[in-house]
Design an enzyme around this catalytic site. Structure first.
Site, PDB file in Angstrom:
ATOM      1  N   LYS A 479       0.840  -1.200   0.000  1.00  0.00           N
ATOM      2  CA  LYS A 479       0.000   0.000   0.000  1.00  0.00           C
ATOM      3  C   LYS A 479       0.875   1.249   0.000  1.00  0.00           C
ATOM      4  CE  LYS A 479      -0.203  -0.547   5.002  1.00  0.00           C
ATOM      5  NZ  LYS A 479      -0.816  -1.376   6.037  1.00  0.00           N
ATOM      6  N   ARG A 573     -10.977  -0.428  14.516  1.00  0.00           N
ATOM      7  CA  ARG A 573     -10.817   0.357  13.288  1.00  0.00           C
ATOM      8  C   ARG A 573     -11.905  -0.117  12.326  1.00  0.00           C
ATOM      9  NH1 ARG A 573      -4.834   0.698  10.560  1.00  0.00           N
ATOM     10  NH2 ARG A 573      -5.357  -1.385   9.836  1.00  0.00           N
ATOM     11  N   TYR A 700      14.342  31.960   5.672  1.00  0.00           N
ATOM     12  CA  TYR A 700      13.096  32.635   6.054  1.00  0.00           C
ATOM     13  C   TYR A 700      13.062  32.989   7.535  1.00  0.00           C
ATOM     14  CZ  TYR A 700      10.860  31.562   1.590  1.00  0.00           C
ATOM     15  OH  TYR A 700      10.532  31.498   0.266  1.00  0.00           O
ATOM     16  N   MET A 749      10.439  25.147   0.936  1.00  0.00           N
ATOM     17  CA  MET A 749       9.610  24.186   0.201  1.00  0.00           C
ATOM     18  C   MET A 749      10.467  23.226  -0.639  1.00  0.00           C
ATOM     19  SD  MET A 749       6.544  24.841  -2.526  1.00  0.00           S
ATOM     20  CE  MET A 749       5.518  25.804  -1.442  1.00  0.00           C
TER      21      MET A 749
HETATM   22  C1  LIG Z   1      -0.204  -2.224   6.814  1.00  0.00           C
HETATM   23  C2  LIG Z   1      -0.803  -3.462   7.302  1.00  0.00           C
HETATM   24  C3  LIG Z   1      -0.002  -4.571   7.616  1.00  0.00           C
HETATM   25  C4  LIG Z   1       1.508  -4.547   7.617  1.00  0.00           C
HETATM   26  O1  LIG Z   1       1.914  -3.957   8.827  1.00  0.00           O
HETATM   27  P1  LIG Z   1       3.479  -3.742   9.159  1.00  0.00           P
HETATM   28  O2  LIG Z   1       3.495  -3.207  10.527  1.00  0.00           O
HETATM   29  O3  LIG Z   1       3.951  -2.743   8.166  1.00  0.00           O
HETATM   30  O4  LIG Z   1       4.114  -5.044   9.005  1.00  0.00           O
HETATM   31  C5  LIG Z   1      -0.639  -5.748   7.938  1.00  0.00           C
HETATM   32  N1  LIG Z   1      -1.991  -5.820   7.983  1.00  0.00           N
HETATM   33  C6  LIG Z   1      -2.786  -4.760   7.745  1.00  0.00           C
HETATM   34  C7  LIG Z   1      -4.250  -4.918   7.840  1.00  0.00           C
HETATM   35  C8  LIG Z   1      -2.223  -3.532   7.419  1.00  0.00           C
HETATM   36  O5  LIG Z   1      -2.992  -2.481   7.183  1.00  0.00           O
END
Ligand SMILES: *Cc1c(COP(=O)(O)O)cnc(C)c1O
Length: 805
Positions: A479, A573, A700, A749
């Site tokens: 992701k 969640r 700045y 920036m």
């Molecule tokens: C991102 C995620 C992981 C991986 O977690 P890490 O701590 O990066 O290993 C596993 N399961 C779910 C549902 C996640 O969102």
């Protein structure tokens, strides 16, 4: 070598025997087989897969020759299968027998660091006077060494091979194969010490390479190595820089000139470098070249060609949707083959082009050589060849694929040929300057790049794999652009390494992967319910976390994709709570067209020992929900729960699959897994340097105020690149020429000012923002966050380059 000859050397039994074919290539990875009748596939047992499993598929693909240790079922009549007890040992014996046929000087190189660079440089230097055989890349292992020796032939005048060991008992086998006459012991460090009890044991093991050498080279200043070799080696030759006691003393006559005498013959060299590590590697090389009798002028010619950069393959994004595989360090046939194999692992466009310089020192006639090149191109499915150089252009009638020839890089650039939607391998020896072609083809950048090391990622992947039960599947989370690293390239690497699933957050991430040729199953965690109808054609599997979402899925499609049910077990969640399970089961029972591929949960604190009890409670709740659901369904969906930290800390909850995330990218959130490798380095450049008086102000709001006269450098990275303002005013440092330089004033920036007083920095110098040092964990600490956020914050406008050593 004929297959019958191989059989007699190995005293092997023919399980199948047909035509007595000549073997010119050895294949150990089924993915790299081309199906030529002159390949021998050696079936090696691996940690994850056994080569024997692939033999029937390889026979189908036309492969004819196999070296195996197990009985093989087959129904073909036109193949050769040789059976031996131990495939690796037999292959090594074959390489050793082959090596023994050649009475030429062979240099054997070992040490903790610098083996590969010394080997590459030495072969470049020697190639001005001799035909050199050498190992490709860092082929220095139990498998890499015999692969390197195999192409030795009558035309070679000198061999240069490296040997690497990671534990006791390995070097003798490498020494038996390489049979070096001259040794180089580069250095010894604490690196790679895991396999050894002590430094002495490591030293002793490595030095076994030199037992039958006539001469062994080491640096005088490495006293541990020197005192060991003095006692154990036939003839030790030390070198030093202004070290009168060394056999070869390089006396520095001015900043870039060195004088030495060997056998009373004086030599002078011009060496335009100053970094001690580069110089050490180079003097090993010069010493060996002198001992081998190479003429001073050829050595100097070679030095002028070297660059103190690591030679490695780089994958870069090109213009017009191309990928560029940049391998412009050297060019020989074996190296070309390795690069072409590597091309197969890369994001694949429908078209592949190879841009190739003339080939050096092949030991073949030009005609034979370019016929061999043609065969390699054909076997690797290359669509077109572009030749750079007169020789390759003059032999274009040897190629039966589309060919365009240019006499020089400049001719190529003047013609400005257009490439689009293809993967392009650029391969050539340093002296042809093919890096200009890479510069012409690649996506332009503003000087800030994130370098990502493929080998380090593969290493981390295998380290986590080694923690899994053999039947446990592996999902890797990619992701957020693979944690900011670069999703297409990472996904292709993972597909190549046969992971079972990829995980993404959103639909567009998944569709992008499908478009880029990823066909591994993909789970999407957070699909907008309105889009659930379009998953099935892309073969994407959504996480379903509520009754409403499941109903929406049923509304949107008659043929729903496989789904993963998310169980709420304590993270609060997403997911089904206990009291929703009954309703969920009711719907699933009525809609048997829905296949539940997985049932999963997420632990809130898998990384934290103080919350182990909570994690156990979550696991218990998850187990109950899983049992209830799977019983109602009448089948067992894939059960998955743990993330990277959980894999290490809670192996008992591996279930059917794990979800690896941050660990792949080099961070151990569990704090219990030593040895992960740093995978990414963020680099930029110094744009300008200013001398500023005490009391003047910087940037700045005049926040930077040096108290003494200072040198201030402006670097090409700012908060829009992900370098947060929290790093301003000395909260962070960067590395310039290996030295720390703190930020000064506010971060802008697109730019940042750093204090380089006393660092000897120049405009254009490289600046390390993060990497080995400072590492991302430090940056996270300075800005009050976690490594995940530092990594994912690196802006997409920062160019990514993927390297392989
Ligand atoms: C991102 C995620 C992981 C991986 O977690 P890490 O701590 O990066 O290993 C596993 N399961 C779910 C549902 C996640 O969102």
């Amino acid at each position: 070598m004929l297959i019958s000859e191989i059989a007699s050397i190995l005293q092997a039994t023919f399980l199948a025997q047909s035509e007595d074919l000549a073997i010119n290539t050895i294949v150990y990875d089924s993915r790299k087989a081309t199906g030529s009748a002159n390949e021998l596939f050696i079936a090696l047992p691996g940690s994850n897969h056994d080569g024997h499993e692939y033999i029937s598929a390889l026979i189908q693909r036309g492969c004819k020759n196999f070296l195996v240790a197990k009985k093989i079922q087959h129904s073909s009549s036109d193949i050769n299968i040789l059976q031996v007890k131990d495939v690796m040992a037999s292959f090594q014996l074959l390489a050793q027998t082959h090596r023994s046929k050649f009475q030429i000087p062979v240099v054997g190189i070992t040490g903790s660091n610098g083996k590969t660079i010394v080997k590459e440089w030495l072969s470049t230097l020697l190639s001005h006077q001799f035909e050199v055989a050498k190992s490709p890349k860092s082929f220095n292992s139990q498998l890499g060494v015999p692969l390197s020796l195999w192409p030795l032939n009558e035309s070679h005048e000198i061999g240069v091979f490296e040997a690497g060991v990671s534990k006791k008992g390995e070097m003798q086998r490498l020494a038996n194969m390489i049979q070096p006459s001259i040794g180089i012991f580069t250095n010894i460090g604490e690196a790679h010490s895991e396999g050894f009890e002590s430094l002495e044991e490591k030293l002793e093991e490595k030095a076994l390479l030199f037992d039958n050498c006539q001469q062994v080279i080491c640096r005088y200043g490495h006293s541990i190595i020197r005192s060991y070799l003095v006692k154990h080696s036939p003839k030790l030759i030390t070198w030093g820089i202004d070290e009168p006691k060394a056999h070869i003393n390089f006396h520095k006559t001015d900043i870039h000139h060195y004088h030495t005498k060997v056998n009373n013959v004086p030599h002078n060299f011009h060496i335009p470098w100053s970094n001690d590590l580069d110089l050490e590697n180079l003097f090993h090389v010069i010493s060996a070249a002198l001992l081998l009798g190479e003429k001073e002028e050829y050595i100097q010619k070679g030095i002028d060609e070297l660059k103190p950069v690591p030679m490695r393959l780089e994958l870069k994004r090109g213009q017009n949707n191309c990928y560029i595989l940049d391998d412009t360090y050297n060019n020989d046939l074996l190296g070309l083959q390795v690069a072409l194999d590597y091309l197969k692992q890369q994001p694949h466009k429908s078209k592949t082009t190879v841009i190739l310089s003339d080939i050096l020192q092949s030991g073949k006639t030009a005609q034979e050589l370019y016929q061999a090149v043609n065969l390699l191109m054909k076997n690797h499915g290359v669509s077109q060849l572009v030749g750079i150089g007169q020789e390759i252009s003059n032999h274009q009638n040897q190629f039966d694929l589309p060919f365009q020839g240019f006499n020089s890089v400049n001719d190529f650039l003047k013609a400005a040929p257009l490439f689009a939607d293809e993967t392009i391998l650029v391969k050539g020896a340093r002296k042809y300057g093919l890096e200009k072609i890479v510069g012409y083809l690649e996506e332009k950048s503003h000087g800030t790049v994130m370098e990502v090391n493929f080998e380090a990622i593969t290493y981390n992947l295998n380290l986590y794999r080694s923690k899994l039960n053999p039947s446990t599947k592996l999902m890797v989370m990619v992701k957020a652009f693979a944690y900011g690293v670069g999703v297409e390239e990472i996904a292709h690497l993972l597909q190549y390494h046969q992971v079972d699933y990829l995980g993404v957050a959103y639909l567009d991430e998944a569709i992008n992967l499908r478009r880029k040729g990823i066909d591994v199953p993909i789970m999407i965690m957070n699909v907008n319910p309105d889009s659930l109808g379009i998953l099935e054609p892309f073969n994407l599997e959504p996480e379903i976390y509520s009754i409403g979402m499941l109903n929406k899925l049923l509304e949107e499609t008659d043929t729903p994709p496989p789904i993963h049910l998310k169980i709420e077990s304590g993270m609060n969640r997403l997911g089904f709570t206990d009291d929703q399970l009954e309703e969920l089961i009711g719907i699933l029972k009525q809609n048997t067209q829905v296949r539940v591929a997985g049932i999963f949960t997420h632990f809130s604190s898998a990384d934290s020992s103080s919350e182990d009890e909570y994690t156990d409670q979550q696991a218990k709740a998850f187990n109950q929900a899983y049992d209830l659901l799977s019983e109602a369904l009448g089948y067992q969906p894939i059960k998955h729960a743990v993330n990277s930290a959980g894999i290490v800390r809670k192996p008992e909850y591996q279930f059917d699959m794990v979800r690896l995330g941050i660990g792949l990218y080099g961070f151990d959130s569990s704090n219990e897994l030593p040895g992960l490798k740093t995978i990414s380095t963020l680099k930029t450049k110094i744009s300008q340097i200013k001398r500023v008086k005490a009391g003047e102000s910087i940037g700045y709001s005049r926040k930077g105020k040096p108290t003494t006269d200072s040198e201030i450098a402006t670097i090409a990275i700012g908060y829009a690149d992900g370098y947060t303002r929290l790093f301003g005013n000395g909260k962070a440092y960067v590395l310039v020429n290996g030295q720390q330089a703190p930020t000064i004033g506010n971060i802008c920036m697109d730019m940042t000012m750093i204090d380089v007083t006393g660092v000897m920095a120049k405009e254009g110098d490289e600046v390390i923002i993060f990497g080995e040092k400072p590492n991302i964990t430090e940056l996270a600490h300075w800005s009050g966050t976690i490594p995940y956020e530092i990594l994912t914050n690196v802006s997409q406008r920062v160019k990514r380059v993927f390297v392989s050593e």
